[in-house]
Design a protein around this motif. Structure first.
Motif, short mmCIF file in Angstrom:
data_model
loop_
_atom_site.label_atom_id
_atom_site.label_comp_id
_atom_site.label_asym_id
_atom_site.label_seq_id
_atom_site.Cartn_x
_atom_site.Cartn_y
_atom_site.Cartn_z
N PRO A 156 0.81 -1.24 0.00
CA PRO A 156 0.00 0.00 0.00
C PRO A 156 0.84 1.27 0.00
N GLU A 161 -2.23 6.19 -5.45
CA GLU A 161 -3.66 6.38 -5.20
C GLU A 161 -4.27 5.00 -4.91
N SER A 163 -7.41 2.93 -2.85
CA SER A 163 -8.72 3.06 -2.20
C SER A 163 -8.70 2.40 -0.82
N ILE A 164 -9.68 2.73 0.00
CA ILE A 164 -9.80 2.14 1.33
C ILE A 164 -9.96 0.62 1.24
N VAL A 165 -10.74 0.20 0.25
CA VAL A 165 -10.98 -1.24 0.06
C VAL A 165 -9.68 -1.96 -0.25
N GLN A 166 -8.89 -1.39 -1.16
CA GLN A 166 -7.61 -2.00 -1.53
C GLN A 166 -6.65 -2.01 -0.34
N PHE A 167 -6.65 -0.91 0.41
CA PHE A 167 -5.77 -0.81 1.57
C PHE A 167 -6.07 -1.92 2.57
N PHE A 168 -7.34 -2.08 2.93
CA PHE A 168 -7.72 -3.10 3.89
C PHE A 168 -7.53 -4.51 3.33
#
Length: 207
Positions: A156, A161, A163-168
């Motif tokens: 991450p 750039e 997204s929150i979804v990708q981060f989690f």
């Protein structure tokens, strides 16, 4: 654990929500851990108290009294070391602990207990080919998964750039890899302790 938790578990099982039931049980255990630990500790004390009271009874004598004395010694040794062993096995471990001048801690014996046996009046270490292969499998793949977990957690930070979804997703995957790695590496502890005990025994034999 209170009745509210029990009602929720029963309701979840009846509705077919097994996963929810498991989560409820885990949460209940976590929040009631101290109560459970205190209860188990109280059971140990109660057993010791009952044996002690039986030993004080004037009607208990002979082999029965000797057996109860042995049971009491076994319970005290278990509380002190976490090992519940018969007299001969127990004394063989204590003897080896003393001969190594404490270099072999009792936690090594506790870890390696499944690989230890008392046979022909001797303490022996048994490590099969399967045990050794399992040790190297868990060690190698445990380290690989730990590295993958670390790399996944770093990803991450390398994406401009995200997204929150990708981060989690990355954090969750990294945590999953780490959890599996820890589980696999922990599985190597019994064999490592058994090998250490074996080496110490061989060293004493060579002396």
């Amino acid at each position: 654990m209170d009745l509210g938790f029990l009602d929720r578990i029963v309701s979840s099982v009846e509705e077919g929500n097994i996963l929810v039931s498991v989560i409820i049980v885990v949460v209940a255990i976590i929040f009631n851990y101290k109560k459970i630990a205190d209860y188990l500790e109280e059971r140990k004390r109660a057993r010791i108290l009952k044996i002690s009271e039986a030993l004080g009874c004037e009607h208990v004598d002979g082999l029965t009294k000797e057996h109860l004395k042995e049971e009491l010694a076994t319970e005290h040794f278990k509380i002190a070391t976490g090992l519940r062993l018969e007299k001969e096995f127990r004394e063989a471990i204590i003897s080896l602990h003393k001969k190594t001048e404490g270099n072999l801690g009792f936690f090594h014996f506790k870890r390696a207990l499944t690989h230890l046996e008392y046979k022909d009046s001797q303490l022996k270490v048994k490590l099969t080919l399967f045990d050794r292969l399992g040790f190297w499998f868990n060690l190698v793949f445990g380290c690989i998964l730990a590295l993958l977990g670390l790399l996944t957690l770093i990803v991450p930070a390398q994406i401009d750039e995200i997204s929150i979804v990708q981060f989690f997703m990355f954090v969750g995957l990294g945590a999953f890899f780490f959890a599996i790695a820890v589980m696999m590496l922990v599985q190597t502890f019994p064999v490592r302790s058994a090998k250490f005990i074996q080496e110490e025994m061989q060293s004493l034999h060579n002396q």
